[in-house]
Design an enzyme around this catalytic site. Structure first.
Site, PDB file in Angstrom:
ATOM      1  N   HIS A 117     -49.287  -1.735  20.570  1.00 59.23           N
ATOM      2  CA  HIS A 117     -49.556  -0.855  19.428  1.00 59.23           C
ATOM      3  C   HIS A 117     -48.824   0.484  19.480  1.00 59.23           C
ATOM      4  O   HIS A 117     -49.053   1.316  18.601  1.00 59.23           O
ATOM      5  CB  HIS A 117     -51.069  -0.669  19.238  1.00 59.23           C
TER       6      HIS A 117
ATOM      7  N   ASP B 144     -57.823   0.632  20.367  1.00 57.59           N
ATOM      8  CA  ASP B 144     -56.929   1.714  19.942  1.00 57.59           C
ATOM      9  C   ASP B 144     -56.108   1.471  18.671  1.00 57.59           C
ATOM     10  O   ASP B 144     -55.764   2.428  17.991  1.00 57.59           O
ATOM     11  CB  ASP B 144     -55.989   2.088  21.111  1.00 57.59           C
TER      12      ASP B 144
ATOM     13  N   ASP C 246     -51.813   1.704  27.978  1.00 57.97           N
ATOM     14  CA  ASP C 246     -50.775   1.381  27.002  1.00 57.97           C
ATOM     15  C   ASP C 246     -49.560   0.750  27.673  1.00 57.97           C
ATOM     16  O   ASP C 246     -49.044   1.288  28.641  1.00 57.97           O
ATOM     17  CB  ASP C 246     -50.333   2.654  26.265  1.00 57.97           C
TER      18      ASP C 246
ATOM     19  N   HIS D 256     -57.876   2.243  29.408  1.00 57.51           N
ATOM     20  CA  HIS D 256     -56.987   1.812  28.319  1.00 57.51           C
ATOM     21  C   HIS D 256     -55.552   2.092  28.745  1.00 57.51           C
ATOM     22  O   HIS D 256     -55.136   3.245  28.808  1.00 57.51           O
ATOM     23  CB  HIS D 256     -57.324   2.563  27.024  1.00 57.51           C
TER      24      HIS D 256
HETATM   25 ZN   LIG Z   1     -53.270   2.731  23.078  1.00 59.20          ZN
END
Ligand SMILES: [Zn+2]
Ligand SMILES: *[C@@H]1O[C@H](CO)[C@@H](O)[C@H](O)[C@H]1NC(C)=O
Ligand SMILES: *[C@@H]1O[C@H](CO)[C@@H](O)[C@H](O)[C@H]1NC(C)=O
Ligand SMILES: *[C@@H]1O[C@H](CO)[C@@H](O)[C@H](O)[C@H]1NC(C)=O
Ligand SMILES: *[C@@H]1O[C@H](CO)[C@@H](O)[C@H](O)[C@H]1NC(C)=O
Ligand SMILES: *[C@@H]1O[C@H](CO)[C@@H](O)[C@H](O)[C@H]1NC(C)=O
Ligand SMILES: *[C@@H]1O[C@H](CO)[C@@H](O)[C@H](O)[C@H]1NC(C)=O
Ligand SMILES: *[C@@H]1O[C@H](CO)[C@@H](O)[C@H](O)[C@H]1NC(C)=O
Ligand SMILES: *[C@@H]1O[C@H](CO)[C@@H](O)[C@H](O)[C@H]1NC(C)=O
Length: 899
Positions: free
Chosen positions: A404, A159, A37, A35
């Site tokens: 996000h 997420d 970001d 994951h």
């Molecule tokens: Zn995230």
């Protein structure tokens, strides 16, 4: 020769090569994933390169290097990759032989793209227009680079902090077969595990005909982490599998036993996310241990075990569920608000970083204008009298800003600056393009000046010039009337339009000061609105027996449910009452003021609020709201939009899908609004249209509150590691300013007013200025459209695709049944749209523009029956005339020639 053709024909697509499963066993699908970001604790660049590892150890380039290397070692291994913003960068830096290897891995389904947008967008604070754009950007790169095998089948929002129904609707219309996420309310999750409703069919629109907006949706069992004890990344401490029986620390049996308990899913398949934040930088650790796990667990089958473990992907898992042909529960509301414990509601980020939220929204408007002017100005707009310009830089900056931890306001301060800087750079590139295009369209190369600081009434040109002209570019598909306020220096001006006709205007400089509690009477309804009370919630500092939770960037937790009223005896200045505008300025305190305006000929009341710097010297964090108290009998009900599109009904202390135990009477009733909220009774509706995403609620009969700004003194323990206290320009705290538009209407005509009002707020006219009088041959008026679009139709996208193709999205902007006049099918002729373009051909595409509409073939799912009547859809009368049904968006690639 024939043989050659044949060899082409046999090159069909085998990209989805799913591993074999065992129908008589529980199949455990291991999904190796990372994951990544697109900015959070570090900037997107720092994450990519692995810079500033003292903040967080993370380097995406090494992850991709390592995974590609490990995938080649065994054809059984799988990996999924999600964030195209990162993959795109990495791909550009690879040599041809690596690119060839990766292409082969993609074609063989060993590396699979999932979700595939530029980022994994936030769902609470994004606007649908920017979400569709950022998905399109990522999906286009994947299709251009890998063709059909690069097309993601599954949406993956593991997420984001709560899930919007409009996102599900968008994913369905983009052709995704399913959607997986990690976070949902802890009470909802507990219930779903008990009733085996972790997987469902989400009917994400009340207007679109099913299955258009139906999306299979699954809640992942462990958030997005591996099961406990099975984290084999270099960043984890779990024990590796020690499989030498001659050695003392042999632990295979123990590990295998741990693995064999699952059971709250309907089918005999279960998905296991094997990875987490920025994992797989040394992928060997993960793969070596998973290889062993698979080997030893499956070896037990010989002794009668009924568990079958395999490397898999979300698409392969989904395919198995689809084959199982089960009936799934139906979901029609959304997943807001999200709480992970009794006093831990993630409803603060709906408002966090209000200035960034506004800047992101304004940037969307500018990007749409930039895209449109690129089409209308033709190729010279990218390379013209003012130099080289482009829209790509802004598209990418907007793509990143949807992440996000970007527009959501949950990033560190230095990262927030980086997002804003990217948007500013994007606009600088667009500005050149826009100047070029305006020069081409007007036939005059006199430079256009943009005033960046009109929001604070600063524009050097208009303040110093005695004679100037103003250009207004309206990106909406129809004529609008738009009040413009400019700072000027003189006191008498004559204002004329392009045809020399006088325009209503006034120079305001008369101040009458008086003290009163002010009410404004709206002439169109008989509603008295006591204006604004501005209040603040005292933020919890965590000194609480029940829970140490503080208010922070993510979490809203007030110390008490009763907010403090700011300065009840507001000093009020009536600025002016004239033929064009009535304006009232109110000062509530040195850091809160408001201007109320009522424009002639407009039905809405405008509230321009200014809040900040929020004082915190008293040691108290503050969450500032504006509360509108009316005599509307709204009871416990209120309404909020989903990503700026369809509206959902909300009810205080209530959730449609489970018996709510309310533990936070304020924070647990907050919902995100992206463009509007309203309350209503049989006779009246109060609608508030906002200029950015905010949090809102209705806690009392007739009352609607909107959170405007927040400044906090403590971190809220969700990882960002900083209190949300924005320094602002002078380091004494951020000043935020914004507008709310209020309308009072009967409920049955409300949508006719708030739908166009909200679109006008999102797509603002672009103002530019020129000193002196325009030269004689300047074209003063221009329209890119032949005529106004019908009132129900919104021009969502108009952008250059390839040299002679443009992408267009037309949207029906009304919901089914919300407007007597407009909630009807409406038809538009694609050939008669543009004044400067000849439309030679049109091909319809999926909403994400990565698939031809006729090739769309989504998996079908059985849902438990609904009793609601389903809306029907009208058909196109002819190939050029396309019909839009309520809330429908249609995407076309047009082949065009400049006239
Ligand atoms: Zn995230
Ligand atoms: C291409 O890049 C890979 C990975 O960086 C490297 O191992 C390989 O030697 C390079 N191949 C060529 C032909 O340069
Ligand atoms: C799937 O189930 C439905 C009933 O729920 C049944 O009508 C249909 O025939 C089944 N399809 C297959 C391929 O088994
Ligand atoms: C005004 O707009 C500029 C960008 O154009 C922004 O930097 C600034 O923060 C805004 N000011 C307020 C008070 O919103
Ligand atoms: C406003 O006008 C006055 C008088 O003409 C002039 O002295 C002043 O410089 C002007 N202000 C600006 C900002 O141009
Ligand atoms: C505000 O909240 C803080 C932190 O929870 C608390 O200590 C303080 O007493 C509260 N102040 C008031 C005036 O309620
Ligand atoms: C509010 O502040 C008071 C006084 O400091 C404290 O006792 C109480 O626990 C706080 N409540 C919350 C929810 O933070
Ligand atoms: C209340 O408003 C008045 C007028 O603006 C101001 O002088 C005063 O400082 C304010 N009081 C507080 C406590 O903010
Ligand atoms: C996808 O990309 C291929 C080239 O890789 C192109 O031929 C095709 O038209 C694209 N599909 C769509 C729907 O744009």
């Amino acid at each position: 020769m024939a043989g050659l053709y044949l060899s082409f024909l046999f090159q069909l697509f085998f990209c989805l090569s799913c591993p074999a499963t065992n129908p008589s066993m529980l199949n455990v699908h291991l999904v190796p994933h990372t994951h990544d970001d697109v900015g959070w604790l570090k900037t997107v660049d720092q994450y990519y390169y692995g810079d500033r590892n003292n903040i967080q150890h993370a380097g995406v380039q090494y992850i991709l290097d390592s995974v590609i290397d490990q995938l080649q070692k065994d054809p059984a291994r799988r990996f999924i990759y999600v964030e195209t913003a990162f993959f795109y960068r990495w791909w550009k830096q690879q040599n041809q032989s690596t690119q060839r290897i990766v292409t082969q891995l993609v074609n063989e389904g060993r590396l699979e793209f999932i979700n595939g947008g530029w980022c994994m967008s936030d769902e609470a604070t994004t606007h649908y227009s920017a979400v569709i754009d950022q998905m399109t950007l990522g999906l286009r790169f994947l299709n251009d680079t890998f063709g059909e095998c690069g097309r993601p089948r599954v949406a993956w929002h593991i997420d984001p902090f709560g899930h919007a129904r409009e996102h599900a609707s968008i994913f369905a219309q983009m052709g995704y077969d399913g959607f997986f996420f990690g976070r949902l309310d802890y009470q909802d999750k507990a219930r779903r595990m008990k009733t085996k409703e972790m997987e469902m069919l989400w009917r994400a629109s009340e207007s679109l005909t099913p299955p258009l907006a139906d999306l299979f949706t699954g809640v992942l069992p462990n958030g997005y982490n591996p099961p406990e004890g099975f984290c084999w990344d270099q960043s984890c401490d779990d024990a590796p599998i020690r499989d030498d029986p001659d050695l003392e620390d042999y632990n295979v049996d123990e590990i295998v036993q741990k693995f064999l308990n699952a059971g709250f899913y309907k089918a005999n398949h279960i998905i296991m996310t094997m990875g987490s934040d920025f994992q797989y930088e040394n992928a060997n650790l993960w793969y070596k241990n998973m290889d062993k796990l698979i080997k030893y667990v499956n070896a037990l089958q010989a002794k009668g075990s009924k568990v079958n473990v395999l490397y898999s992907t979300p698409s392969c898992y989904l395919q198995e569920l689809n084959l199982a042909n089960l009936t799934w529960p139906l979901k029609t509301d959304d997943f807001f608000p999200y709480a992970d414990d009794a006093h831990d509601f993630w409803t603060g980020y709906f408002t966090s970083r209000p200035a960034l939220k506004l800047y992101e929204r304004l940037s969307n408007s500018r990007l749409q204008t930039c895209n449109q002017l690129e089409v209308l100005g033709g190729p010279k707009s990218k390379s013209g009298p003012f130099g080289e310009g482009d829209s790509d830089t802004m598209s990418k900056a907007m793509g990143v800003a949807q992440h996000h931890d970007a527009v959501s306001g949950t990033e560190k301060q230095h990262v927030a600056y980086d997002y804003a800087r990217r948007l500013a750079t994007g606009w600088a590139h667009c500005e050149v393009l826009v100047r070029n295009s305006l020069a081409i369209l007007s036939g005059s190369e006199a430079p256009h000046v943009f005033c960046e600081n009109l929001n604070i009434s600063v524009c050097p040109l208009t303040e110093s010039s005695h004679k100037f002209s103003m250009n207004v570019y309206n990106p909406l598909g129809r004529t609008v009337s738009w009040p413009v306020r400019l700072p000027v220096n003189g006191s008498v001006y004559s204002v004329t339009d392009a045809n020399g006709r006088a325009v209503d205007s006034q120079v305001g400089n008369v101040f009458i000061s008086l003290k009163c509690t002010c009410y404004i009477y709206d002439m169109k309804s008989s509603c008295l609105l006591p204006l604004l009370s501005v209040r603040w919630y005292n933020a919890s500092a965590g000194n609480n027996k029940e829970s140490p939770q503080t208010s922070g960037a993510y979490i809203f937790r007030p110390n008490s449910s009763d907010p403090f009223v700011i300065n009840k005896t507001a000093e009020t200045q009536i600025v002016t009452v004239s033929s064009t505008v009535q304006e009232v300025t109110q000062w509530f305190s040195p850091w809160v003021s408001q201007v109320v305006r009522l424009y002639e000929g407009h039905r809405e009341l405008e509230l321009e609020w200014t809040v900040g710097p929020v004082p915190v010297a008293d040691g108290l964090g503050k969450e500032v709201i504006t509360r509108l108290d009316t005599d509307i009998k709204s009871s416990d009900y209120f309404y909020t939009d989903s990503n700026g599109r369809e509206v959902l009904e909300r009810r205080k202390d209530y959730r449609p899908t489970w018996e709510l135990k309310q533990t936070e009477p304020v924070a647990g009733n907050y919902y995100p609004i992206n463009s509007r909220a309203y309350i209503k009774d049989d006779k009246h509706q109060l609608t508030v249209v906002t200029d950015r995403s905010q949090g809102a609620s209705s806690l009392y009969n007739g009352s609607l509150e909107i959170m405007l700004h927040r400044r906090l003194l403590y971190d809220d323990y969700r990882g960002v590691g900083e209190p949300l206290s924005e320094p602002g320009d002078f380091s004494d705290g951020l000043v935020a300013r914004g507008r709310l538009l209020l309308t009072f209407t009967p409920p049955d005509t409300a949508a006719d007013v708030h739908r166009p009002l909200a679109q006008g707020m999102v797509l603002q006219p672009l103002l530019s200025f020129q000193d002196g009088t325009p030269s004689a041959n300047t074209k003063l008026e221009f329209s890119g459209l032949q005529t106004d679009l019908p009132p129900a139709v919104h021009l969502l996208t108009l952008s250059q695709w390839d040299e002679d193709t443009v992408l267009i999205r037309l949207e029906h902007q009304y919901q089914a049944k919300e407007s007597k006049t407009h909630s009807q099918p409406v038809t538009v002729n694609l050939q008669k749209l543009f004044s400067t373009l000849d439309v030679l051909g049109a091909s319809e595409m999926s909403l994400g523009a990565n698939q031809w509409k006729e090739d769309m073939d989504r998996l079908q799912w059985n849902a438990e029956k609904t009793s609601k009547p389903l809306p029907l859809s009208a058909k196109d009368p002819s190939p050029w005339e396309v019909t839009l049904n309520p809330m429908e968006i249609r995407t076309f690639l047009l082949r065009v020639r400049q006239l």
